[in-house]
Scaffold this motif. Structure first.
Motif, PDB file in Angstrom:
ATOM      1  N   GLU A 199      -3.314 -38.819   6.887  1.00 46.80           N
ATOM      2  CA  GLU A 199      -2.253 -38.214   7.691  1.00 46.80           C
ATOM      3  C   GLU A 199      -1.794 -36.895   7.073  1.00 46.80           C
ATOM      4  O   GLU A 199      -1.547 -35.915   7.786  1.00 46.80           O
ATOM      5  CB  GLU A 199      -1.069 -39.170   7.857  1.00 46.80           C
ATOM      6  N   ALA A 200      -1.705 -36.840   5.758  1.00 44.95           N
ATOM      7  CA  ALA A 200      -1.350 -35.585   5.081  1.00 44.95           C
ATOM      8  C   ALA A 200      -2.413 -34.515   5.330  1.00 44.95           C
ATOM      9  O   ALA A 200      -2.080 -33.326   5.502  1.00 44.95           O
ATOM     10  CB  ALA A 200      -1.161 -35.831   3.586  1.00 44.95           C
ATOM     11  N   LEU A 201      -3.688 -34.918   5.361  1.00 42.83           N
ATOM     12  CA  LEU A 201      -4.758 -33.970   5.663  1.00 42.83           C
ATOM     13  C   LEU A 201      -4.614 -33.429   7.079  1.00 42.83           C
ATOM     14  O   LEU A 201      -4.802 -32.231   7.319  1.00 42.83           O
ATOM     15  CB  LEU A 201      -6.132 -34.628   5.497  1.00 42.83           C
ATOM     16  N   ARG A 202      -4.278 -34.301   8.026  1.00 38.29           N
ATOM     17  CA  ARG A 202      -4.079 -33.862   9.417  1.00 38.29           C
ATOM     18  C   ARG A 202      -2.936 -32.844   9.514  1.00 38.29           C
ATOM     19  O   ARG A 202      -3.017 -31.892  10.286  1.00 38.29           O
ATOM     20  CB  ARG A 202      -3.787 -35.067  10.308  1.00 38.29           C
ATOM     21  N   GLN A 203      -1.890 -33.076   8.732  1.00 38.22           N
ATOM     22  CA  GLN A 203      -0.757 -32.149   8.736  1.00 38.22           C
ATOM     23  C   GLN A 203      -1.152 -30.809   8.113  1.00 38.22           C
ATOM     24  O   GLN A 203      -0.749 -29.754   8.589  1.00 38.22           O
ATOM     25  CB  GLN A 203       0.424 -32.751   7.968  1.00 38.22           C
ATOM     26  N   ARG A 204      -1.932 -30.861   7.059  1.00 38.98           N
ATOM     27  CA  ARG A 204      -2.316 -29.636   6.347  1.00 38.98           C
ATOM     28  C   ARG A 204      -3.318 -28.805   7.147  1.00 38.98           C
ATOM     29  O   ARG A 204      -3.261 -27.573   7.126  1.00 38.98           O
ATOM     30  CB  ARG A 204      -2.907 -30.013   4.994  1.00 38.98           C
ATOM     31  N   TRP A 205      -4.261 -29.481   7.827  1.00 37.52           N
ATOM     32  CA  TRP A 205      -5.291 -28.794   8.617  1.00 37.52           C
ATOM     33  C   TRP A 205      -5.264 -29.313  10.055  1.00 37.52           C
ATOM     34  O   TRP A 205      -6.148 -30.073  10.468  1.00 37.52           O
ATOM     35  CB  TRP A 205      -6.669 -29.011   8.004  1.00 37.52           C
ATOM     36  N   PRO A 206      -4.276 -28.910  10.847  1.00 38.14           N
ATOM     37  CA  PRO A 206      -4.143 -29.465  12.202  1.00 38.14           C
ATOM     38  C   PRO A 206      -5.289 -29.100  13.144  1.00 38.14           C
ATOM     39  O   PRO A 206      -5.511 -29.803  14.137  1.00 38.14           O
ATOM     40  CB  PRO A 206      -2.809 -28.886  12.700  1.00 38.14           C
ATOM     41  N   ALA A 207      -6.034 -28.052  12.847  1.00 37.76           N
ATOM     42  CA  ALA A 207      -7.141 -27.651  13.723  1.00 37.76           C
ATOM     43  C   ALA A 207      -8.412 -28.451  13.461  1.00 37.76           C
ATOM     44  O   ALA A 207      -9.373 -28.361  14.221  1.00 37.76           O
ATOM     45  CB  ALA A 207      -7.433 -26.158  13.551  1.00 37.76           C
ATOM     46  N   VAL A 208      -8.415 -29.242  12.394  1.00 39.55           N
ATOM     47  CA  VAL A 208      -9.590 -30.034  12.027  1.00 39.55           C
ATOM     48  C   VAL A 208      -9.399 -31.456  12.540  1.00 39.55           C
ATOM     49  O   VAL A 208      -8.334 -32.049  12.388  1.00 39.55           O
ATOM     50  CB  VAL A 208      -9.787 -30.034  10.492  1.00 39.55           C
ATOM     51  N   GLY A 209     -10.441 -31.995  13.138  1.00 32.76           N
ATOM     52  CA  GLY A 209     -10.392 -33.385  13.591  1.00 32.76           C
ATOM     53  C   GLY A 209     -10.741 -34.326  12.450  1.00 32.76           C
ATOM     54  O   GLY A 209     -11.806 -34.204  11.850  1.00 32.76           O
ATOM     55  N   PHE A 210      -9.846 -35.244  12.127  1.00 29.92           N
ATOM     56  CA  PHE A 210     -10.075 -36.209  11.057  1.00 29.92           C
ATOM     57  C   PHE A 210     -10.231 -37.602  11.645  1.00 29.92           C
ATOM     58  O   PHE A 210      -9.499 -37.984  12.556  1.00 29.92           O
ATOM     59  CB  PHE A 210      -8.898 -36.229  10.072  1.00 29.92           C
ATOM     60  N   SER A 211     -11.194 -38.360  11.100  1.00 30.97           N
ATOM     61  CA  SER A 211     -11.315 -39.775  11.454  1.00 30.97           C
ATOM     62  C   SER A 211     -11.521 -40.566  10.173  1.00 30.97           C
ATOM     63  O   SER A 211     -12.075 -40.065   9.196  1.00 30.97           O
ATOM     64  CB  SER A 211     -12.469 -40.007  12.430  1.00 30.97           C
ATOM     65  N   LEU A 212     -11.034 -41.779  10.196  1.00 29.55           N
ATOM     66  CA  LEU A 212     -11.118 -42.673   9.044  1.00 29.55           C
ATOM     67  C   LEU A 212     -11.957 -43.883   9.440  1.00 29.55           C
ATOM     68  O   LEU A 212     -11.583 -44.650  10.330  1.00 29.55           O
ATOM     69  CB  LEU A 212      -9.717 -43.102   8.599  1.00 29.55           C
TER      70      LEU A 212
END
Length: 125
Positions: free
Chosen positions: A91-104
């Motif tokens: 979630e912190a990664l999503r906040q830091r890089w909002p333009a990048v799609g993250f999946s876990l």
């Protein structure tokens, strides 16, 4: 969500150890992923006791052009890191890089293929 235009990044996330030899199987998996999917950007990361950590590995993948990143936890069981720490970090990664799609991804220990493989290794002579 990833699209056909996304450049895939894959982070193989393991616990970590001070012993450098501990990294060898993790790095071997990374090599195999690169061989299986030459278009993917692949990095290893560690929760503790080793570097790089997850944010550093992600930053490297993004600098290399990744626009969608899948974090694959190489844990056999659902311990505190996988259950509590990792979702917060993603979630912190999503906040830091909002333009990048993250999946876990699920922890690998919950994947039926790995359970089957471990059982076959246990019974082989």
């Amino acid at each position: 969500m990833t699209t056909a235009q996304d450049i895939r990044g894959i982070v193989l996330l393991a616990h970590g150890s001070r012993d450098e030899r501990w990294r060898q199987p993790i790095e071997a998996v990374a090599q195999r992923v690169r061989a299986d999917d030459p278009d993917a950007r692949v990095a290893c990361a560690y929760m503790e006791l080793a570097t790089p950590d997850l944010p550093t590995a992600v930053e490297t993948l993004i600098a290399g052009g990744a626009t969608a990143i899948r974090v694959v936890p190489l844990f056999l069981g659902m311990g505190k890191h996988a259950r509590e720490d990792l979702p917060l970090q993603v979630e912190a990664l999503r906040q830091r890089w909002p333009a990048v799609g993250f999946s876990l991804a699920r922890i690998v220990g919950e994947e039926p293929e790995l359970v089957d493989l471990l059982a076959r290794i246990a019974v082989k002579s």
